[in-house]
Motif scaffolding. Structure first.
Motif, PDB file in Angstrom:
ATOM      1  N   SER A 377       0.831  -1.195   0.000  1.00 30.74           N
ATOM      2  CA  SER A 377       0.000   0.000   0.000  1.00 30.74           C
ATOM      3  C   SER A 377       0.870   1.250   0.000  1.00 30.74           C
ATOM      4  O   SER A 377       2.046   1.219   0.380  1.00 30.74           O
ATOM      5  N   ASN A 383      -2.996  -1.275  -2.742  1.00 31.21           N
ATOM      6  CA  ASN A 383      -2.922  -1.439  -4.190  1.00 31.21           C
ATOM      7  C   ASN A 383      -3.391  -2.866  -4.514  1.00 31.21           C
ATOM      8  O   ASN A 383      -2.650  -3.823  -4.295  1.00 31.21           O
ATOM      9  N   ARG A 386      -1.182  -5.417  -6.475  1.00 26.54           N
ATOM     10  CA  ARG A 386       0.027  -5.821  -5.743  1.00 26.54           C
ATOM     11  C   ARG A 386      -0.330  -6.744  -4.585  1.00 26.54           C
ATOM     12  O   ARG A 386       0.397  -7.688  -4.270  1.00 26.54           O
TER      13      ARG A 386
END
Lengths: 514, 337
Positions: A377, A383, A386
């Motif tokens: 993040s 994210n 990810r």
């Protein structure tokens, strides 16, 4: 209690028989034409990995669960079990692994719950007779507490015996025991086995489910092995052995069950963890001192309540010690919370993964990344791609079997859940990993993988402190064993001196073993 | 997701039945009033919802509204503070109250229900005492600049300002709850606080944050309330608001078990609640029955939700029988020797 339905005309060869019993649940065939037959006065063990269908089969036999097809016969006559009550009336009683006791009642009240002799007319007062009636049953089981003792004050083992007493008071002919020893001490287990042998002599039949193959070897007359909802094989008394059972359970030879590739450090390597005169806030509060070097797997053995989990929780910042010091890599540290412990590189795989390790309703992904969200993040915002990539990577590294990382973690098998809890820590390199009962309720295949992972981590220099009540595992995995007894360190055993007897000797309060 | 679709559909049905009620119901003015109310109630439902998702509860929302409205009026009239300062101070009151709730619940382990029930009494009493137990008026009114800006104006697309404010705050809350690390922690805490703490997260901090957000939003509601009415009646203003707030959140899919709920759901839940009230009015149902209608709708929602959950649970269990059931039992293991 022996069957009182004496004088049956033509005794069928088997007391209880399951013929081609099938049961499907959406998406899975839990049982596929399973056969099982139980003789009078026999202890038949049913073993298999998690998900093999043992519990479903037992539930069908006890009237808890219905079957899709197949027949269940009692005394050779087909049986349509309408429910638990009916099964109990016919003398088939299932003792659940989880305790189903009313904690506010006393021992006798629990034994006769729902069947209390009443007096006082509509007042429905419970007749005090239950205490006298309970006495012989509890004595037979060696339950050393008064029928008037509140159940809440009993140990887990004693509570288990109350459950069994309840089953016996029902005049059962078939006793189904689902992991009856999971919470018993060795002594209580021995006593339970004496009771089972005694019941057997009285003509009672027992269906015995256990993961503890050693106990199965000890108590079973015959073993039925299930795998993936099917009969995988059957072992007669003289064929029963640990290896034979495992072979049938996993369908292959489990070579090198405890694979050890790491080399424990030799000589004077400075310890990763040094504990100096640490006094726990439980038990006798006697000071504990020991040290642990990187690359070493040290096991904490002992009985229930010996203070092992409390020691782990203290090291992980969940409890405050009364006094004493903890050194990590030679520096004194005060660990006030799990967050601080983690900052020092100390990680814990907690004892109860469902209540302490997992957010069950959340996805596999959310669980494995919970402790390392910061890595995926920016400015506090996660994210998603990810995070997904990290979760996939972790699941792959630990071989977590899940259709997708979005799957709710509570729906995975025990072994996979445990791997998810472990995966959580793999984003960092632990200095000290504390694992509390790492393979409890985990199937054989996942066990091997968890042992392999511990071995790998030790090989990379992590110090591992393992708490285990599984003596096989203790002997198989440890470089050294510390034995705790009543809140103190009762002794230390190097790998060369390890034996079950030596560990138990110390754990039960015997003198120094080595 | 299915839950959201369900309540969304329910909202549409309600709105449809409003449109066919009568001319008055279709009027722009009714829509404006509806939007304004949804904006206001949405604020407190949002606060209550975030708290419920984290596993907490707040029964003191109505009293916090009453107290903050009283404080604001006193600061503006008797103390002669500037509007901006007075509003900030009012929000601060909410902040402190939330912090007290959070600290007592996390550190002293007072049950949230009990803590905030006590708050319900305490703040109401405080408000009455501060105001000398009488209604207070702003006199010449809230300074026009602030009121126009925050309350009356149809600044954005002719929408009532309170609705615009709600949508902005809800947008921030949605990002916070669904996209940020903190929101993830918050809902995970609601599901299983221990597992989160064992993962090295300072759970107490996030729980306190949820209490603070809830009380600050209640204080903000108090400010909007004063702008609307120009006065405050400390003994009754805000009464029962906590129940509306919780009802909106629960209708919107927040589970009182914690860990479950979405910002969109809370908005829909609030809208349903307000629509129900409006419908009672527009359909000419005796207004005395308003509470009964709302209660009935809430009950229906709860029953549907529970049967939906059971159905899902059964399917999930079924799909994993053997494996999972066994699993559950194993978890009950206690330590063997």
């Amino acid at each position: 209690m022996a069957a009182e339905h004496s004088g049956e005309a033509t005794p069928a060869p088997y007391l209880l028989e399951a013929r081609d019993v099938s049961r499907a649940f959406p998406g899975v065939q839990a049982l596929d034409r399973v056969r099982l037959s139980l003789r009078r006065g026999e202890v038949l063990a049913v073993v298999g990995e998690n998900g093999a269908g043992k519990s479903t089969l037992m539930k069908i036999l006890a009237g808890v669960e219905r079957l899709d097809s197949g027949t269940v016969l009692l005394d050779g006559r087909p049986l349509r079990l309408g429910g638990v009550q009916e099964a109990q009336r016919l003398g088939i009683v299932l003792i659940h692994q989880e305790l189903n006791l009313a904690e506010n009642l006393d021992v006798a009240g629990n034994i006769f719950l729902g069947r209390e002799p009443r007096r006082g007319g509509f007042l429905g007062l419970v007749d005090k007779r239950i205490y006298a009636d309970a006495e012989p049953i509890t004595r037979r089981l060696g339950l050393d507490s008064s029928p008037r003792a509140p159940v809440a004050g009993l140990s887990i083992g004693q509570q288990q015996l109350v459950e069994i007493a309840r089953a016996l008071s029902l005049d059962s002919r078939v006793l189904i025991m689902d992991e009856p020893t999971s919470s018993l001490t060795q002594r209580e287990t021995d006593r339970l086995f004496d009771v089972i042998r005694d019941l057997k002599r009285g003509g009672l039949s027992v269906l015995y489910i256990s993961h503890r193959l050693k106990e199965v070897e000890e108590i079973a007359d015959r073993v039925v092995v299930l795998r993936d909802g099917r009969n995988a094989g059957e072992l007669q008394h003289d064929q029963i052995s640990h290896e034979a059972m495992v072979r049938l359970m996993v369908g292959r030879e489990l070579k090198q069950f405890f694979r050890r590739t790491h080399v424990p450090p030799a000589g004077n390597v400075p310890p990763v963890l040094r504990v100096e005169r640490l006094r726990l806030d439980v038990g006798t509060g006697q000071p504990i001192s020991f040290s642990l070097r990187g690359g070493e797997i040290v096991c904490l053995a002992g009985l229930i309540g010996a203070g092992r989990s409390e020691l782990a929780e203290t090291l992980f910042g969940l409890r405050r010690p009364l006094s004493g010091e903890v050194f990590l890599d030679g520096r004194p540290v005060r660990v006030g919370s799990p967050a601080e412990a983690i900052a020092h590189g100390v990680f814990l795989l907690p004892e109860d993964r469902r209540s302490q390790g997992l957010v069950l309703e959340a996805s596999v992904k959310a669980n494995v990344t919970l402790a390392s969200l910061q890595r995926v993040s920016r400015l506090g915002l996660i994210n998603p791609p990810r995070e997904r990539a990290l979760a996939r990577d972790l699941c792959q590294r630990l071989n977590v079997h899940t259709p997708s990382v979005d799957k709710t973690v509570g729906l995975l098998s025990g072994g996979n859940q445990q791997k998810v809890v472990l995966a959580k820590w793999l984003t960092r390199s632990p200095r000290l990993l504390i694992v509390d009962e790492p393979t409890r309720g985990v199937d054989v295949g996942a066990k091997t993988e968890i042992y392999g992972l511990m071995d790998r981590l030790a090989g990379q220099g992590t110090a591992i402190l393992m708490i285990s009540s599984d003596l096989e595992e203790v002997l198989g995995m440890s470089d050294r064993v510390l034995v705790m007894h009543e809140g103190r360190l009762a002794g230390e055993l190097p790998r060369e001196d390890l034996s079950e007897e030596a560990v138990m000797h110390l754990a039960t309060g015997g003198g120094h073993g080595s | 997701m299915r839950k959201l679709a369900g309540i969304g559909l329910f909202l549409l049905v309600l709105y449809g039945s409003l449109l066919i009620a009568n001319e008055g119901a279709r009027s722009a003015e009714n829509h404006y009033n509806l939007g304004r109310d949804i904006g206001k109630y949405g604020l407190i439902s949002l606060g209550a919802g975030l708290l419920i998702i984290s596993g907490g509860i707040d029964l003191s929302i109505g009293s916090v509204v009453g107290l903050s409205a009283t404080v604001l009026v006193i600061l503006l009239t008797e103390k002669g503070w500037s509007p901006l300062l007075a509003m900030l101070a009012t929000l601060l009151v909410g902040c402190v109250i939330g912090l007290v709730h959070g600290v007592l619940v996390t550190k002293l382990r007072v049950q949230a229900f009990v803590m905030t029930l006590c708050g319900l009494f305490i703040y109401r009493g405080l408000a009455r005492w501060l105001a000398g137990d009488k209604a207070m008026s702003l006199g010449r009114g809230f300074p026009a600049f602030w009121r126009d800006w925050l309350y009356r104006s149809r600044a954005v697309f002719g929408l009532p300002m309170s609705l615009v404010i709600l949508l902005v705050i809800a947008g921030v809350a949605a990002v916070f709850l669904h996209r940020s690390v903190y929101g993830r922690y918050l809902s995970a805490i609601g599901s299983n606080e221990r597992a989160v703490r064992y993962s090295g997260i300072a759970t107490d901090r996030y729980k306190m944050l949820a209490y603070v957000l809830c009380s600050v939003l209640a204080a903000f509601y108090g400010i909007l309330f004063v702008m609307e009415t120009n006065q405050v009646q400390p003994s009754s203003d805000g009464n029962f608001l906590e129940l509306y707030a919780i009802a909106g959140a629960v209708l919107g899919g927040c589970s009182l078990r914690g860990g479950e709920g979405t910002v969109v759901g809370i908005l829909i839940g609030t809208a349903i609640l307000q629509l129900l009230g409006n419908l009672v009015l527009m359909w000419g149902i005796p207004s005395a029955l308003e509470y009964t209608v709302i209660g009935g709708a809430l009950l229906l929602g709860a029953i549907l939700d529970e049967s939906l959950r059971r159905g899902e649970g059964r399917r999930a269990r079924g799909a994993k029988e053997g494996e999972k059931e066994k699993q559950e039992e194993e978890q009950k293991d206690h330590k063997p020797a």
